[in-house]
Design an enzyme around this catalytic site. Structure first.
Site, short mmCIF file in Angstrom:
data_model
loop_
_atom_site.label_atom_id
_atom_site.label_comp_id
_atom_site.label_asym_id
_atom_site.label_seq_id
_atom_site.Cartn_x
_atom_site.Cartn_y
_atom_site.Cartn_z
CG HIS A 51 122.85 -20.29 52.84
ND1 HIS A 51 123.55 -21.16 52.01
CD2 HIS A 51 123.79 -19.65 53.58
CE1 HIS A 51 124.85 -21.04 52.24
NE2 HIS A 51 125.03 -20.13 53.17
CG ASP A 88 126.65 -3.12 32.14
OD1 ASP A 88 125.50 -2.64 32.24
OD2 ASP A 88 127.49 -2.71 31.31
#
Length: 424
Positions: free
Chosen positions: A153, A366
């Site tokens: 983070h 994808d």
């Protein structure tokens, strides 16, 4: 489901395919990075078996395309230097792991959502060199694949992670990179880190044994029915699905608190607001790093909280007013908004934190063998709410971490049973 039987086949530090130029070897943190939690943000991408290439070819493609992607996202292959508030972009690499899972993915996907702790096993662990990014590619007996990702983070919010995943998938499919990509360098220039008064306290990433995580699915029909409950006197007669789900969760949690204590307490519901696309600053819509302020929705103990509308009004107005303020703010104003937006500190109060990953391109990831069947969170080390789109894009999965007693009350709440009944 019993604990997954996982065997590690490959573990390596994967480096960018091209060395990072000397003039890019150090990246200062922005003010937003400086105060980001010192923990890893996880996400899992689940892919059903595919006829597009054998497993070894898929793994080779993932490694090669990741190395190529890291040349553009080069800070991710570096190391954080706390004393200098900077990233040393030294190409030390990211943690890359491939495993064999002795299980069938279809069976796992059927049971996994009801046994969330098992999902943690699909994430990379034991990263002694403290890389900023860890990838674990898990191959199931059937040929299905689950990719677990953990990103620091310190350098990344949800937008940054989503941008990285989208570009990695694009490179995996096409074998080419874009000529111009978003950059990590602009936000530290606009919002440099600074010496702050008082010590910085990082949220702990250690798991609280009393915290349990459950997944609640609000499908499109449930969201529509929730919106029907917003009465005509509401300030927001057409709230977004994120606002209405946040509001219901807050309503239920506030009710649990009142029942537990025997009276209503001041209640605060905190959620990050992405600054990109809302500020009037030029050319920051696609900049990478942390770039959010926190919206603080507040209900005092004596305020009405019987109806969903009461909570929608507060959450919706907080989100709207925060966005309006951002749109008018200068660079100094935004920095001031960020620094002065502190968690309330009172006795006899409740604070809930929720983050929304909705509308990020998770289901577009994808890599050459189809879109993910499911994108999931994992179990929580703390009390936290995460919202993610369902695959259809019109519903919301709420991943909620609560103490066990509170979770038991949450699960039996009539509204929760009505709008997201237990998954079979």
């Amino acid at each position: 489901m019993a604990k997954l039987e996982i065997q590690i086949h490959t573990r390596k530090m994967l480096k960018p395919s091209t060395p990072t130029p000397d003039h890019l070897r150090s990246l200062k943190l922005s003010l937003f990075d400086q105060l980001a939690p010192r923990l890893y943000v996880p996400v899992l991408f689940h892919y059903l078996p595919s006829s597009e290439g054998i497993i070894t070819e898929r793994c080779d493609k993932l490694q090669n395309s990741l190395a190529e992607t890291l040349t553009k996202f080069y800070p991710l292959a570096g190391r954080f230097r706390e004393d200098e508030l900077s990233i040393h972009c030294n190409d030390e690499g990211v943690e890359y792991v491939e495993t064999k899972v002795n299980a069938d993915l279809a069976e796992f996907l059927h049971q996994g959502p009801n046994n969330i702790e098992v999902l943690d096993d699909l994430l990379p662990t034991d990263m002694p060199s403290s890389p900023l990014l860890g990838i674990q590619v898990n191959i199931f007996n059937c040929g299905g694949l689950v990719m677990g990702i953990k990103i620091s983070h310190v350098l990344a919010d949800g937008f940054t992670l989503g941008t990285f995943i989208k570009e990695w998938a694009r490179i995996s499919q096409t074998g080419t990179t874009k000529g111009c990509l978003p950059t990590f360098g602009r936000l530290p220039v606009l919002f440099p880190s600074r010496v702050l008064s008082g010590p910085y306290i990082s949220p702990s990433s250690n798991r609280d044994p009393e915290i349990v995580t459950r997944r609640f699915v609000f499908d499109a029909l449930a969201v529509a029915k929730l919106k029907e409950r917003i009465n005509s006197s509401a300030m927001f007669t057409s709230p977004t699905r994120v606002v209405v789900v946040m509001s219901l969760i807050w309503k239920v949690l506030a009710g649990i608190s009142s029942a537990k204590h025997g009276y209503s307490r001041d209640s605060y519901f905190l959620f990050p607001v992405n600054l990109r696309g809302k500020s009037n600053l030029p050319s920051v819509e696609h900049d990478l790093g942390n770039f959010c302020v926190v919206g603080v929705a507040a209900l005092e103990a004596n305020q009405s909280r019987k109806e969903l509308t009461d909570f929608v009004n507060v959450v919706g107005s907080t989100a709207r007013e925060t966005s309006i303020e951002i749109g008018k703010a200068s660079i100094d104003d935004i920095a001031s908004m960020f620094l002065t937006c502190k968690t309330p500190q009172k006795e006899e109060m409740d604070i809930y934190f929720c983050t929304s990953w909705c509308k990020f391109p998770w289901y577009e990831a994808d890599f050459g063998w189809g879109n993910p069947f499911w994108v999931s969170d994992v179990s929580k080390p703390a009390e936290l709410i995460t919202l993610i789109d369902t695959k259809s894009g019109d519903g919301i999965e709420a991943w909620i971490g609560l103490k066990e007693n509170d979770m038991a009350e949450f699960e039996r709440d009539p509204d929760i049973l009505t709008f997201c009944p237990p998954q079979n």
